[in-house]
Motif scaffolding. Structure first.
Motif, PDB file in Angstrom:
ATOM      1  N   THR A 191       0.828  -1.203   0.000  1.00 15.10           N
ATOM      2  CA  THR A 191       0.000   0.000   0.000  1.00 15.10           C
ATOM      3  C   THR A 191       0.864   1.254   0.000  1.00 15.10           C
ATOM      4  O   THR A 191       0.629   2.198  -0.770  1.00 15.10           O
ATOM      5  N   GLU A 192       1.864   1.270   0.851  1.00 15.91           N
ATOM      6  CA  GLU A 192       2.765   2.426   0.905  1.00 15.91           C
ATOM      7  C   GLU A 192       3.512   2.603  -0.412  1.00 15.91           C
ATOM      8  O   GLU A 192       3.705   3.733  -0.883  1.00 15.91           O
ATOM      9  N   HIS A 193       3.915   1.501  -1.004  1.00 14.79           N
ATOM     10  CA  HIS A 193       4.638   1.552  -2.276  1.00 14.79           C
ATOM     11  C   HIS A 193       3.756   2.129  -3.385  1.00 14.79           C
ATOM     12  O   HIS A 193       4.190   3.002  -4.150  1.00 14.79           O
ATOM     13  N   VAL A 194       2.517   1.649  -3.463  1.00 13.66           N
ATOM     14  CA  VAL A 194       1.602   2.119  -4.505  1.00 13.66           C
ATOM     15  C   VAL A 194       1.260   3.590  -4.294  1.00 13.66           C
ATOM     16  O   VAL A 194       1.205   4.367  -5.260  1.00 13.66           O
ATOM     17  N   ARG A 195       1.039   3.997  -3.049  1.00 14.37           N
ATOM     18  CA  ARG A 195       0.707   5.385  -2.782  1.00 14.37           C
ATOM     19  C   ARG A 195       1.862   6.310  -3.179  1.00 14.37           C
ATOM     20  O   ARG A 195       1.650   7.332  -3.821  1.00 14.37           O
ATOM     21  N   ALA A 196       3.086   5.925  -2.837  1.00 16.74           N
ATOM     22  CA  ALA A 196       4.242   6.751  -3.170  1.00 16.74           C
ATOM     23  C   ALA A 196       4.478   6.790  -4.672  1.00 16.74           C
ATOM     24  O   ALA A 196       4.851   7.833  -5.225  1.00 16.74           O
ATOM     25  N   ARG A 197       4.227   5.673  -5.332  1.00 12.04           N
ATOM     26  CA  ARG A 197       4.561   5.576  -6.757  1.00 12.04           C
ATOM     27  C   ARG A 197       3.493   6.172  -7.661  1.00 12.04           C
ATOM     28  O   ARG A 197       3.805   6.797  -8.673  1.00 12.04           O
ATOM     29  N   HIS A 198       2.222   5.972  -7.311  1.00  8.57           N
ATOM     30  CA  HIS A 198       1.135   6.347  -8.218  1.00  8.57           C
ATOM     31  C   HIS A 198       0.225   7.456  -7.694  1.00  8.57           C
ATOM     32  O   HIS A 198      -0.289   8.252  -8.481  1.00  8.57           O
ATOM     33  N   TYR A 199      -0.013   7.492  -6.383  1.00 11.52           N
ATOM     34  CA  TYR A 199      -1.010   8.415  -5.846  1.00 11.52           C
ATOM     35  C   TYR A 199      -0.456   9.149  -4.622  1.00 11.52           C
ATOM     36  O   TYR A 199      -0.998   9.022  -3.513  1.00 11.52           O
ATOM     37  N   PRO A 200       0.604   9.922  -4.794  1.00  8.00           N
ATOM     38  CA  PRO A 200       1.187  10.616  -3.632  1.00  8.00           C
ATOM     39  C   PRO A 200       0.230  11.613  -2.994  1.00  8.00           C
ATOM     40  O   PRO A 200       0.420  12.017  -1.840  1.00  8.00           O
ATOM     41  N   GLN A 201      -0.825  11.997  -3.723  1.00 11.28           N
ATOM     42  CA  GLN A 201      -1.811  12.926  -3.166  1.00 11.28           C
ATOM     43  C   GLN A 201      -2.706  12.265  -2.137  1.00 11.28           C
ATOM     44  O   GLN A 201      -3.411  12.960  -1.383  1.00 11.28           O
ATOM     45  N   ALA A 202      -2.712  10.936  -2.083  1.00 10.95           N
ATOM     46  CA  ALA A 202      -3.545  10.207  -1.117  1.00 10.95           C
ATOM     47  C   ALA A 202      -2.875  10.233   0.252  1.00 10.95           C
ATOM     48  O   ALA A 202      -1.739   9.785   0.412  1.00 10.95           O
ATOM     49  N   ALA A 203      -3.592  10.745   1.238  1.00 10.57           N
ATOM     50  CA  ALA A 203      -3.004  10.911   2.568  1.00 10.57           C
ATOM     51  C   ALA A 203      -3.055   9.636   3.407  1.00 10.57           C
ATOM     52  O   ALA A 203      -2.308   9.498   4.377  1.00 10.57           O
ATOM     53  N   ASN A 204      -3.931   8.700   3.019  1.00 12.17           N
ATOM     54  CA  ASN A 204      -4.093   7.490   3.818  1.00 12.17           C
ATOM     55  C   ASN A 204      -4.645   6.373   2.943  1.00 12.17           C
ATOM     56  O   ASN A 204      -4.849   6.552   1.738  1.00 12.17           O
ATOM     57  N   THR A 205      -4.912   5.233   3.563  1.00 15.58           N
ATOM     58  CA  THR A 205      -5.369   4.060   2.818  1.00 15.58           C
ATOM     59  C   THR A 205      -6.704   4.305   2.132  1.00 15.58           C
ATOM     60  O   THR A 205      -6.901   3.930   0.975  1.00 15.58           O
ATOM     61  N   LEU A 206      -7.625   4.936   2.831  1.00 15.84           N
ATOM     62  CA  LEU A 206      -8.944   5.162   2.245  1.00 15.84           C
ATOM     63  C   LEU A 206      -8.850   6.087   1.031  1.00 15.84           C
ATOM     64  O   LEU A 206      -9.502   5.838   0.000  1.00 15.84           O
TER      65      LEU A 206
END
Length: 466
Positions: A191-206
């Motif tokens: 989850t952390e990898h995907v958020r950093a790589r694709h959706y850095p604007q997402a602040a959390n899992t939800l």
């Protein structure tokens, strides 16, 4: 100079198996993408490097593991059974995987040979590069090669390899693999990898889940706007990046039918054209279930986590409908399509389905009046036209010309190119790539590529080549 920075390879070893591609006996370049090569810094790569016979400096070859629902049935371990992730390249336009498809056996091959033959390789190259040119999020093709090997399917074919480029190859099934094993740490790391790589604007899992849902709504609406049938929307074939991935038994509709289906393995129409939005929704539900444990920790309870994820999942249908209106509204030259325009769009599609009107040529033909020629019931079409004229924007012609391609990868044209390539003639494939790289403009010399197939040219089934 290729600048490798392999972030996926820095994840724990249980995410993949380090493995080099099998050697190809006589690699030969068939198609090469010089513009993409320039972006990636691979302009000096030759067939030997593209085939994986020589590993470029900085690459860390590996096969990714994942699971998935295939035609609704659960497969607890899948993975790169015929592909190797060579590495990741950092560019000024983002990070991209370089993936060798057809690279030989891996621990995930499940008794397969790990190889590809040249036909599906050419299909994916041609279709994915068209999708990119048509502004659809997609994996891309850097090169198509003959390997010099023979691949046995229903008969022996020339071996092929595709050098595929993607923002990443992380799938819904990647999350499912670790969730099914109760490996919450791996799901958190992924989850952390995907958020950093694709959706850095997402602040959390939800918020990450919300972004993935939005991306899929946009993607599927664009597929529908092109009359594209993916053919095998299993959860292991849905990229969380929002890109089109795994062009296997895919095809584009000629005569419109909402039930259009081409895959030889989809016996019950699970992934037919009209089913694609609901199948994306189903796949997203499987992804949402993977986020329950970590969201439970973030929100302080299982029920709040389930409720929050359900709310996001339920946002997919209205998000998709909004994107669908925008896509089809633009196809009709409507600047601000709203709910009141849905009957106008649906009525045209209904007439097209009734008469089997050519999907691409009907929408493009709105520019010059030739759309009428594709209908049997022309009186019904004529009755529809004034309603459309009342809604189209002042610059409707410009809008239509920008979003309705003049030419698509017709199934019979791809088949012609494949058969010619089997006979040693790659010119038909080269021509398709050249013309489809500019699908909204067409020279008179290439107008034959706009023609639907004759009855004896219709391609009823397509194959993934495994």
């Amino acid at each position: 100079m290729t600048d490798f920075d392999n972030s996926y390879a820095r994840l724990p070893e249980r995410f993949f198996t380090r493995i080099a591609p099998e050697l190809s006996p006589a690699p030969e370049m068939v198609l090469w993408n010089p513009d993409l090569a320039k972006l990636l810094g691979t302009s000096d790569w030759d067939a030997v490097i593209c085939a994986g016979n020589v590993i470029p400096e900085g690459a860390e070859p590996l096969a990714q593991v994942y699971a998935g629902h295939q035609f609704g049935g659960w497969s607890p371990q899948l993975g790169d059974g015929r592909a190797v992730l060579l590495g990741e390249v950092a560019t000024d336009q983002g990070r991209f995987d370089i993936h060798l498809k057809g690279a030989g056996r891996t621990p995930y091959s499940r008794n397969g040979d790990g190889r590809a033959w040249i036909g599906p390789v050419l299909r994916e190259y041609i279709v994915s590069e068209f999708m990119h040119a048509a502004d659809v999020p997609t994996t891309r093709a850097l090169a198509a090669l003959r390997t010099g090997a023979r691949v046995q399917r229903e008969r022996a074919y020339p071996g092929g390899m595709l050098v595929r480029i993607a923002a990443s190859h992380i799938r819904v099934g990647t999350f499912q693999y670790f969730t099914s094993r109760g490996d919450e740490e791996a799901v958190r790391l992924l989850t952390e990898h995907v958020r950093a790589r694709h959706y850095p604007q997402a602040a959390n899992t939800l918020e990450l889940y919300q972004e993935i849902v939005r991306a899929q709504a946009r993607l599927i609406a664009r597929w529908m706007g092109l009359g594209f049938v993916h053919g095998v929307m299993n959860t292991d074939n849905m990229a969380v990046s929002g890109e089109t991935i795994d062009f296997g038994p895919c095809a584009f509709i000629d005569g419109y039918s909402p039930k259009a289906l081409y895959s030889s393995i989809d016996q019950y129409g699970r992934y037919a054209y009209e089913q694609q939005p609901s199948m994306a929704h189903w796949n997203l539900a499987q992804l949402g279930s993977c986020f329950v444990p970590q969201l439970e920790a973030e929100l302080g309870g299982e029920q709040p986590a389930v409720d929050a994820l359900t709310e996001v999942l339920n946002s997919f249908p209205p998000l998709y409908q909004e994107e669908w209106r925008r896509v089809f509204g633009a196809k009709l030259g409507i600047a601000d399509p709203g709910e009141d325009d849905v009957p106008l769009i649906q009525d045209l599609l209904g007439l097209m389905a009734q008469d089997g009107a050519d999907f691409t040529n009907t929408f493009r033909g709105l520019l010059d009046g030739s759309a009428r020629d594709w209908f049997l019931d022309r009186d019904a079409f004529d009755a529809w036209v004034p309603r459309w004229q009342a809604r189209r924007a002042e610059n409707w012609q410009e809008m239509i010309a920008k979003v309705n391609p003049a030419v698509i990868p017709r199934n019979h044209r791809i088949e012609e190119a494949i058969q010619a390539s089997l006979a040693g003639d790659d010119s038909k494939a080269e021509r398709l790539v050249r013309v489809l790289s500019r699908p909204f403009t067409l020279s008179e010399d290439d107008e034959d590529l706009t023609h639907p197939p004759r009855e004896d040219q219709v391609v009823h089934q397509t194959f993934c080549g495994t």
